[in-house]
Design a protein around this motif. Structure first.
Motif, PDB file in Angstrom:
ATOM      1  N   ALA A 142       9.026   4.869  -5.714  1.00 29.68           N
ATOM      2  CA  ALA A 142       9.120   3.482  -5.264  1.00 29.68           C
ATOM      3  C   ALA A 142       8.365   3.296  -3.961  1.00 29.68           C
ATOM      4  CB  ALA A 142      10.589   3.086  -5.095  1.00 29.68           C
ATOM      5  N   LEU A 143       7.350   2.453  -4.007  1.00 28.41           N
ATOM      6  CA  LEU A 143       6.632   2.004  -2.808  1.00 28.41           C
ATOM      7  C   LEU A 143       6.152   3.155  -1.931  1.00 28.41           C
ATOM      8  CD1 LEU A 143       8.892  -1.096  -2.012  1.00 28.41           C
ATOM      9  CD2 LEU A 143       6.719  -1.032  -3.227  1.00 28.41           C
ATOM     10  N   ALA A 144       5.587   4.164  -2.564  1.00 25.58           N
ATOM     11  CA  ALA A 144       5.084   5.313  -1.805  1.00 25.58           C
ATOM     12  C   ALA A 144       3.584   5.574  -2.027  1.00 25.58           C
ATOM     13  CB  ALA A 144       5.870   6.562  -2.183  1.00 25.58           C
ATOM     14  N   PHE A 145       3.073   5.303  -3.232  1.00 29.07           N
ATOM     15  CA  PHE A 145       1.693   5.716  -3.555  1.00 29.07           C
ATOM     16  C   PHE A 145       0.646   5.042  -2.659  1.00 29.07           C
ATOM     17  CE2 PHE A 145       2.771   6.637  -8.322  1.00 29.07           C
ATOM     18  CZ  PHE A 145       3.494   7.744  -7.933  1.00 29.07           C
ATOM     19  N   HIS A 146       0.957   3.871  -2.130  1.00 28.86           N
ATOM     20  CA  HIS A 146      -0.044   3.197  -1.277  1.00 28.86           C
ATOM     21  C   HIS A 146      -0.167   3.858   0.095  1.00 28.86           C
ATOM     22  CE1 HIS A 146       3.798   0.945  -1.046  1.00 28.86           C
ATOM     23  NE2 HIS A 146       3.560   0.964   0.253  1.00 28.86           N
ATOM     24  N   TYR A 147       0.644   4.875   0.345  1.00 23.80           N
ATOM     25  CA  TYR A 147       0.447   5.670   1.565  1.00 23.80           C
ATOM     26  C   TYR A 147      -0.455   6.878   1.309  1.00 23.80           C
ATOM     27  CZ  TYR A 147       4.410   3.061   3.480  1.00 23.80           C
ATOM     28  OH  TYR A 147       5.245   2.072   3.912  1.00 23.80           O
ATOM     29  N   ILE A 148      -0.819   7.086   0.044  1.00 26.10           N
ATOM     30  CA  ILE A 148      -1.551   8.292  -0.341  1.00 26.10           C
ATOM     31  C   ILE A 148      -3.029   7.965  -0.547  1.00 26.10           C
ATOM     32  CG2 ILE A 148      -1.695  10.122  -2.083  1.00 26.10           C
ATOM     33  CD1 ILE A 148       0.887  10.084  -0.358  1.00 26.10           C
ATOM     34  N   PRO A 201      -2.106  -4.848  -4.887  1.00 23.16           N
ATOM     35  CA  PRO A 201      -3.402  -4.881  -4.205  1.00 23.16           C
ATOM     36  C   PRO A 201      -3.756  -6.237  -3.586  1.00 23.16           C
ATOM     37  CG  PRO A 201      -3.584  -3.690  -6.266  1.00 23.16           C
ATOM     38  CD  PRO A 201      -2.197  -4.262  -6.237  1.00 23.16           C
ATOM     39  N   ILE A 202      -3.277  -7.317  -4.186  1.00 20.77           N
ATOM     40  CA  ILE A 202      -3.541  -8.630  -3.585  1.00 20.77           C
ATOM     41  C   ILE A 202      -2.863  -8.717  -2.215  1.00 20.77           C
ATOM     42  CG2 ILE A 202      -2.976 -11.096  -3.767  1.00 20.77           C
ATOM     43  CD1 ILE A 202      -3.424 -10.910  -6.780  1.00 20.77           C
ATOM     44  N   PHE A 203      -1.728  -8.049  -2.109  1.00 19.76           N
ATOM     45  CA  PHE A 203      -0.983  -8.032  -0.850  1.00 19.76           C
ATOM     46  C   PHE A 203      -1.677  -7.138   0.174  1.00 19.76           C
ATOM     47  CE2 PHE A 203       2.418  -6.138   1.811  1.00 19.76           C
ATOM     48  CZ  PHE A 203       2.932  -7.287   2.375  1.00 19.76           C
ATOM     49  N   SER A 204      -2.201  -6.007  -0.277  1.00 20.23           N
ATOM     50  CA  SER A 204      -2.758  -5.042   0.682  1.00 20.23           C
ATOM     51  C   SER A 204      -4.213  -5.316   1.056  1.00 20.23           C
ATOM     52  CB  SER A 204      -2.628  -3.613   0.142  1.00 20.23           C
ATOM     53  OG  SER A 204      -3.345  -3.436  -1.058  1.00 20.23           O
ATOM     54  N   ALA A 205      -4.915  -6.120   0.253  1.00 22.04           N
ATOM     55  CA  ALA A 205      -6.366  -6.258   0.430  1.00 22.04           C
ATOM     56  C   ALA A 205      -6.822  -6.869   1.758  1.00 22.04           C
ATOM     57  CB  ALA A 205      -6.953  -7.064  -0.726  1.00 22.04           C
ATOM     58  N   PRO A 206      -6.287  -8.036   2.129  1.00 19.09           N
ATOM     59  CA  PRO A 206      -7.016  -8.822   3.136  1.00 19.09           C
ATOM     60  C   PRO A 206      -7.008  -8.266   4.558  1.00 19.09           C
ATOM     61  CG  PRO A 206      -5.086 -10.040   2.337  1.00 19.09           C
ATOM     62  CD  PRO A 206      -5.089  -8.724   1.638  1.00 19.09           C
ATOM     63  N   ARG A 207      -8.072  -8.624   5.262  1.00 19.29           N
ATOM     64  CA  ARG A 207      -8.195  -8.364   6.681  1.00 19.29           C
ATOM     65  C   ARG A 207      -6.999  -8.979   7.411  1.00 19.29           C
ATOM     66  NH1 ARG A 207     -14.468  -9.374   7.707  1.00 19.29           N
ATOM     67  NH2 ARG A 207     -14.162 -10.000   5.548  1.00 19.29           N
ATOM     68  N   GLU A 256     -12.040  -0.880  -1.281  1.00 20.83           N
ATOM     69  CA  GLU A 256     -10.856  -0.032  -1.200  1.00 20.83           C
ATOM     70  C   GLU A 256     -10.861   0.815   0.065  1.00 20.83           C
ATOM     71  OE1 GLU A 256     -11.262   1.913  -5.089  1.00 20.83           O
ATOM     72  OE2 GLU A 256      -9.721   0.541  -5.810  1.00 20.83           O
ATOM     73  N   GLY A 257      -9.700   1.330   0.408  1.00 22.32           N
ATOM     74  CA  GLY A 257      -9.633   2.247   1.538  1.00 22.32           C
ATOM     75  C   GLY A 257      -8.518   1.887   2.496  1.00 22.32           C
ATOM     76  N   GLU A 258      -8.623   2.445   3.671  1.00 28.34           N
ATOM     77  CA  GLU A 258      -7.566   2.359   4.671  1.00 28.34           C
ATOM     78  C   GLU A 258      -7.292   0.925   5.112  1.00 28.34           C
ATOM     79  OE1 GLU A 258      -7.517   5.741   7.680  1.00 28.34           O
ATOM     80  OE2 GLU A 258      -7.826   4.000   8.976  1.00 28.34           O
ATOM     81  N   ARG A 259      -6.027   0.626   5.289  1.00 26.54           N
ATOM     82  CA  ARG A 259      -5.595  -0.620   5.908  1.00 26.54           C
ATOM     83  C   ARG A 259      -4.522  -0.236   6.931  1.00 26.54           C
ATOM     84  NH1 ARG A 259      -9.145  -1.852   2.770  1.00 26.54           N
ATOM     85  NH2 ARG A 259      -9.278  -3.691   1.441  1.00 26.54           N
ATOM     86  N   VAL A 260      -4.755  -0.542   8.181  1.00 30.52           N
ATOM     87  CA  VAL A 260      -3.755  -0.253   9.218  1.00 30.52           C
ATOM     88  C   VAL A 260      -3.043  -1.556   9.560  1.00 30.52           C
ATOM     89  CG1 VAL A 260      -3.343   0.650  11.526  1.00 30.52           C
ATOM     90  CG2 VAL A 260      -5.137   1.653  10.097  1.00 30.52           C
ATOM     91  N   GLY A 319       1.071   0.610  14.115  1.00 31.73           N
ATOM     92  CA  GLY A 319       0.083   0.833  13.073  1.00 31.73           C
ATOM     93  C   GLY A 319       0.581   1.706  11.940  1.00 31.73           C
ATOM     94  N   VAL A 320       0.835   1.086  10.791  1.00 30.27           N
ATOM     95  CA  VAL A 320       1.180   1.848   9.593  1.00 30.27           C
ATOM     96  C   VAL A 320      -0.096   1.940   8.753  1.00 30.27           C
ATOM     97  CG1 VAL A 320       2.590   1.892   7.513  1.00 30.27           C
ATOM     98  CG2 VAL A 320       3.544   0.993   9.647  1.00 30.27           C
ATOM     99  N   THR A 321      -0.460   3.153   8.371  1.00 31.26           N
ATOM    100  CA  THR A 321      -1.687   3.352   7.596  1.00 31.26           C
ATOM    101  C   THR A 321      -1.377   3.332   6.103  1.00 31.26           C
ATOM    102  OG1 THR A 321      -2.671   4.685   9.348  1.00 31.26           O
ATOM    103  CG2 THR A 321      -3.614   4.913   7.149  1.00 31.26           C
ATOM    104  N   LYS A 322      -2.027   2.410   5.395  1.00 35.42           N
ATOM    105  CA  LYS A 322      -1.879   2.324   3.946  1.00 35.42           C
ATOM    106  C   LYS A 322      -3.258   2.428   3.325  1.00 35.42           C
ATOM    107  CE  LYS A 322       1.955  -0.822   4.699  1.00 35.42           C
ATOM    108  NZ  LYS A 322       2.603  -2.104   4.391  1.00 35.42           N
ATOM    109  N   TYR A 323      -3.305   2.656   2.020  1.00 37.03           N
ATOM    110  CA  TYR A 323      -4.577   2.751   1.310  1.00 37.03           C
ATOM    111  C   TYR A 323      -4.613   1.699   0.208  1.00 37.03           C
ATOM    112  CZ  TYR A 323      -5.084   6.885   4.057  1.00 37.03           C
ATOM    113  OH  TYR A 323      -5.183   7.723   5.146  1.00 37.03           O
TER     114      TYR A 323
END
Lengths: 243, 243
Positions: free
Chosen positions: B113-119, B146-152, B173-177, B184-188
């Protein structure tokens, strides 16, 4: 019956000027990605749903397809398709994907470019398509990406010097009426999840899902396409018919 | 090694106050949808990747799971998980999903649950997960959509009286802090297409893809959730390990 916007003279005249209408497959920037989804064409029996000017059908025949049946709602487009592919043995037929009525079965490939988002009942279409494919046959399709079709206001905004896409209504599926070379083109928004699950529910197995945007080379050649990487315009998928 | 934000005291303190942290599964509005993806739990051998406070593990044991191994990077969370599930035979272990190192194999279910986007390397994780599942075993996972994680800029905007989500960068794709209970939480960020195709490339067969948003009943109960239907926050999927 599905809306037949393509036989509207004003729409037709605008649509005919698109690069993909004039140049065919080479005018469709997503074509090289679509091609990676296709099975062997040589000897294949192909059904094209929403064939437009017949660019894919000509390509299929040139690459050794055994039989191509190509369906479109627009008589005007089929007239032009027949002109453009004179001599090639392509069986063009007027037909509505919403109530597809052809006796042939056991196709190796069903191909459809940018047509399914005009169809309200995708479940029924998937059931029909499955019944037309042989076991192991493949569906390859492109549709407008749901991120593109979702919002109330489908116009880019800009702030702090960069463009963004004002997304809303993504999970609210259904009709979207949009001005596009005419006052109102009716499309049906559904999510990626719905596209995928409806295929799975109709004895398809997902093979590939591509959210298409231009690659670095294409952006270098067409700098105005850069923002197409901000919000994908096309969704491409391949799915195999299983028993 | 993956960032261990959950052991940051400031982050932990904020995270601990979330409804899902306090109430467990019933505090996670997507749980009823996740549940539809699960295989039979009775007698199952379960591996939980990113178990947090152990809410799912307790549920699995209560529903007859034969064995539950639960991995998390955060010692602090595992301490609390052990407290909350005292008496249940759950094998909690400290571990990093980015280099999962456990000898056990042949699991019936991998849950996350809600972990893979940290990898960062999802391909490698999929290969490892496939090797840990028995043939026919299932992966059920949730990630940030991904729609949630994408934007600047991941903040709602409003215009003409309705909110919208300023989407950009979706295909990049790639890092989003992100600031989230800490600086700063780092997600991918990766697209839906990448999640799906990476599974398919690692001998998984897609079973279901759910772009989760609250249903009408949930929105009626929590009117402030209405805009979660404008842009989904969670992506849920189920995939079966094939030979």
């Amino acid at each position: 019956m599905s809306q037949n916007i393509y036989d509207n003279p004003q729409f037709y005249s605008g649509y005919s000027q698109l690069p993909r209408s004039i140049e065919g497959l080479s005018g469709a920037p997503e074509w090289s990605s679509v091609r990676t989804l296709l099975p062997a064409i040589e000897g294949a029996r192909v059904l094209d749903l929403g064939c437009g000017f017949g660019a894919f059908d000509r390509w299929a025949i040139e690459h050794g397809a055994k039989e191509v049946i190509a369906i479109d709602l627009s008589r005007r487009m089929l007239l032009e398709a027949r002109k453009r592919t004179a001599g090639a043995s392509i069986d063009y037929r007027v037909g509505d994907l919403a109530k597809l009525d052809i006796p042939e079965r056991n196709f190796d490939l069903i191909y459809s470019a940018l047509a399914f988002h005009y169809i309200e009942d995708f479940h029924s279409l998937c059931r029909t398509m499955r019944s037309k494919l042989r076991n192991g046959g493949r569906l390859v399709a492109t549709v407008e990406h749901p991120i593109f079709s979702a919002p109330r206001n489908d116009q880019w905004k800009e702030e702090d010097g960069y463009p963004f896409w004002p997304l809303d209504n993504y999970l609210n599926e259904g009709e979207r009426v949009r001005p596009w070379f005419s006052a109102g083109v009716t499309k049906y928004h559904r999510t990626i999840g719905t596209y995928v699950n409806t295929l799975l529910d109709n004895s398809f197995q997902l093979v590939r899902l591509i959210e298409w945007g231009p690659d670095a080379e294409q952006v270098a050649k067409h700098p105005e396409w850069a923002k197409e990487r901000d919000r994908p315009m096309f969704l491409l998928f391949a799915a195999d018919a299983i028993g």
